[in-house]
Write an enzyme that holds these catalytic residues in place. Structure first.
Site, mmCIF file in Angstrom:
data_model
loop_
_atom_site.group_PDB
_atom_site.id
_atom_site.type_symbol
_atom_site.label_atom_id
_atom_site.label_comp_id
_atom_site.label_asym_id
_atom_site.label_seq_id
_atom_site.Cartn_x
_atom_site.Cartn_y
_atom_site.Cartn_z
ATOM 1 N N THR A 30 -22.693 -10.573 14.539
ATOM 2 C CA THR A 30 -21.392 -9.935 14.329
ATOM 3 C C THR A 30 -21.353 -8.613 15.057
ATOM 4 O OG1 THR A 30 -19.783 -9.196 12.654
ATOM 5 C CG2 THR A 30 -22.069 -8.648 12.247
ATOM 6 N N SER A 31 -20.150 -8.138 15.324
ATOM 7 C CA SER A 31 -20.009 -6.781 15.860
ATOM 8 C C SER A 31 -19.401 -5.892 14.784
ATOM 9 C CB SER A 31 -19.102 -6.813 17.096
ATOM 10 O OG SER A 31 -17.861 -7.387 16.734
ATOM 11 N N GLU A 68 -15.350 -18.209 18.836
ATOM 12 C CA GLU A 68 -14.666 -18.475 17.561
ATOM 13 C C GLU A 68 -13.487 -19.383 17.878
ATOM 14 O OE1 GLU A 68 -13.609 -15.675 14.552
ATOM 15 O OE2 GLU A 68 -15.317 -14.393 15.053
ATOM 16 N N ASP A 91 -17.350 -15.806 8.556
ATOM 17 C CA ASP A 91 -15.942 -15.858 8.935
ATOM 18 C C ASP A 91 -15.122 -15.696 7.668
ATOM 19 O OD1 ASP A 91 -14.142 -15.969 11.084
ATOM 20 O OD2 ASP A 91 -13.514 -17.969 10.479
ATOM 21 N N PHE A 147 -13.397 -2.025 5.278
ATOM 22 C CA PHE A 147 -12.905 -2.260 6.641
ATOM 23 C C PHE A 147 -11.758 -3.256 6.566
ATOM 24 C CE2 PHE A 147 -16.065 -5.462 5.754
ATOM 25 C CZ PHE A 147 -15.567 -6.615 6.346
ATOM 26 N N GLY A 148 -11.159 -3.512 7.725
ATOM 27 C CA GLY A 148 -10.130 -4.542 7.823
ATOM 28 C C GLY A 148 -8.969 -4.322 6.865
HETATM 29 P P1 IMP Z 1 -13.425 -12.250 10.829
HETATM 30 O O1 IMP Z 1 -12.802 -13.235 11.775
HETATM 31 O O2 IMP Z 1 -14.246 -12.903 9.767
HETATM 32 O O3 IMP Z 1 -14.196 -11.160 11.504
HETATM 33 O O4 IMP Z 1 -12.286 -11.499 10.030
HETATM 34 C C1 IMP Z 1 -10.915 -11.726 10.211
HETATM 35 C C2 IMP Z 1 -10.161 -10.454 9.896
HETATM 36 O O5 IMP Z 1 -10.237 -10.218 8.496
HETATM 37 C C3 IMP Z 1 -10.705 -9.219 10.605
HETATM 38 O O6 IMP Z 1 -9.630 -8.424 11.018
HETATM 39 C C4 IMP Z 1 -11.507 -8.530 9.531
HETATM 40 O O7 IMP Z 1 -11.485 -7.127 9.707
HETATM 41 C C5 IMP Z 1 -10.795 -8.948 8.270
HETATM 42 N N1 IMP Z 1 -11.759 -9.055 7.174
HETATM 43 C C6 IMP Z 1 -12.846 -9.869 7.073
HETATM 44 N N2 IMP Z 1 -13.510 -9.645 5.944
HETATM 45 C C7 IMP Z 1 -12.836 -8.658 5.309
HETATM 46 C C8 IMP Z 1 -13.063 -7.962 4.105
HETATM 47 O O8 IMP Z 1 -14.044 -8.170 3.374
HETATM 48 N N3 IMP Z 1 -12.156 -7.032 3.786
HETATM 49 C C9 IMP Z 1 -11.069 -6.749 4.577
HETATM 50 N N4 IMP Z 1 -10.832 -7.340 5.715
HETATM 51 C C10 IMP Z 1 -11.719 -8.307 6.094
#
Ligand code: IMP
Length: 186
Positions: A7-8, A36, A66, A142-143
């Site tokens: 992961t990054s 992905e 994911d 985050f996110g």
């Molecule tokens: P990913 O494809 O799993 O990296 O995540 C998809 C999107 O959901 C990305 O924009 C992440 O920042 C967000 N995301 C993934 N896990 C979480 C979390 O635990 N809390 C908030 N946002 C998340």
């Protein structure tokens, strides 16, 4: 076990390390890229990623993660498109789509994929019900964390200490299943 997390995302790394290191496992970031694919489910994305990694990194113990935010009133959007939605409209855009709507229930889902040195693969899933706030709150995580309140709480994920987020979150639940599978190597 020594696990490489592909992961990054530094936030994911912190959450995985906090959950697995007390049981004697080490988690290090593995700076690999894997495709992905755009698929209809998180599980399909993870299965494809594991297959891709297995062909190129045999003999390593690798983890991929994911996740997605599924908003009921938006028919599950952004769901498997969560990353794209984050990079384009962002959490503010998701709030704008919901507007003043009273129906704000949502679910975070996480699928962890484990590739073992012998080529074995396992998936671990976790989900967390909750609701979308009207405005973002908190500086942690985050996110989408600032706009999601887990059921039974008034604080957003971004207002919870990491250890507390891990006890209720989608990722924390998937990690609990992974930890049981790995056992205690401490
Ligand atoms: P990913 O494809 O799993 O990296 O995540 C998809 C999107 O959901 C990305 O924009 C992440 O920042 C967000 N995301 C993934 N896990 C979480 C979390 O635990 N809390 C908030 N946002 C998340």
């Amino acid at each position: 076990m020594k696990l490489g997390l592909v992961t990054s995302n530094a936030g994911k790394l912190r959450e995985l390390a906090a959950a697995l290191e007390p049981a004697g496992h080490t988690v290090a970031q593995r700076a690999l890229e894997y495709p992905e694919v755009q698929a209809a489910s998180l599980g399909a994305v993870v299965e494809f990623g594991l297959e891709w990694l297995a062909q190129r990194h045999a003999g390593e113990a690798l983890l991929i993660d994911d996740a997605g935010l599924f908003v009921d009133a938006l028919g599950g959007f952004p769901g498997v498109y969560s990353r794209y939605a984050y990079d384009t409209i962002g959490p503010a855009g998701v709030l704008a789509l919901l507007g003043d709507g009273a129906e704000r229930s949502a679910e975070f889902r996480c699928v962890l994929g484990l590739l073992l040195p012998d080529g074995g693969r396992q998936l671990f899933r976790g989900s967390c019900r909750g609701r979308i706030t009207r405005t973002p709150r908190g500086n942690g995580g985050f996110g989408y964390d600032p706009v999601f309140v887990p059921a039974g709480d008034e604080r957003t994920f971004a207002e919870l200490p990491l250890a507390e987020k891990n006890t209720v979150s989608h990722r924390g639940r998937a990690l609990a299943a992974l930890a049981v599978y790995l056992g205690d190597s401490g």
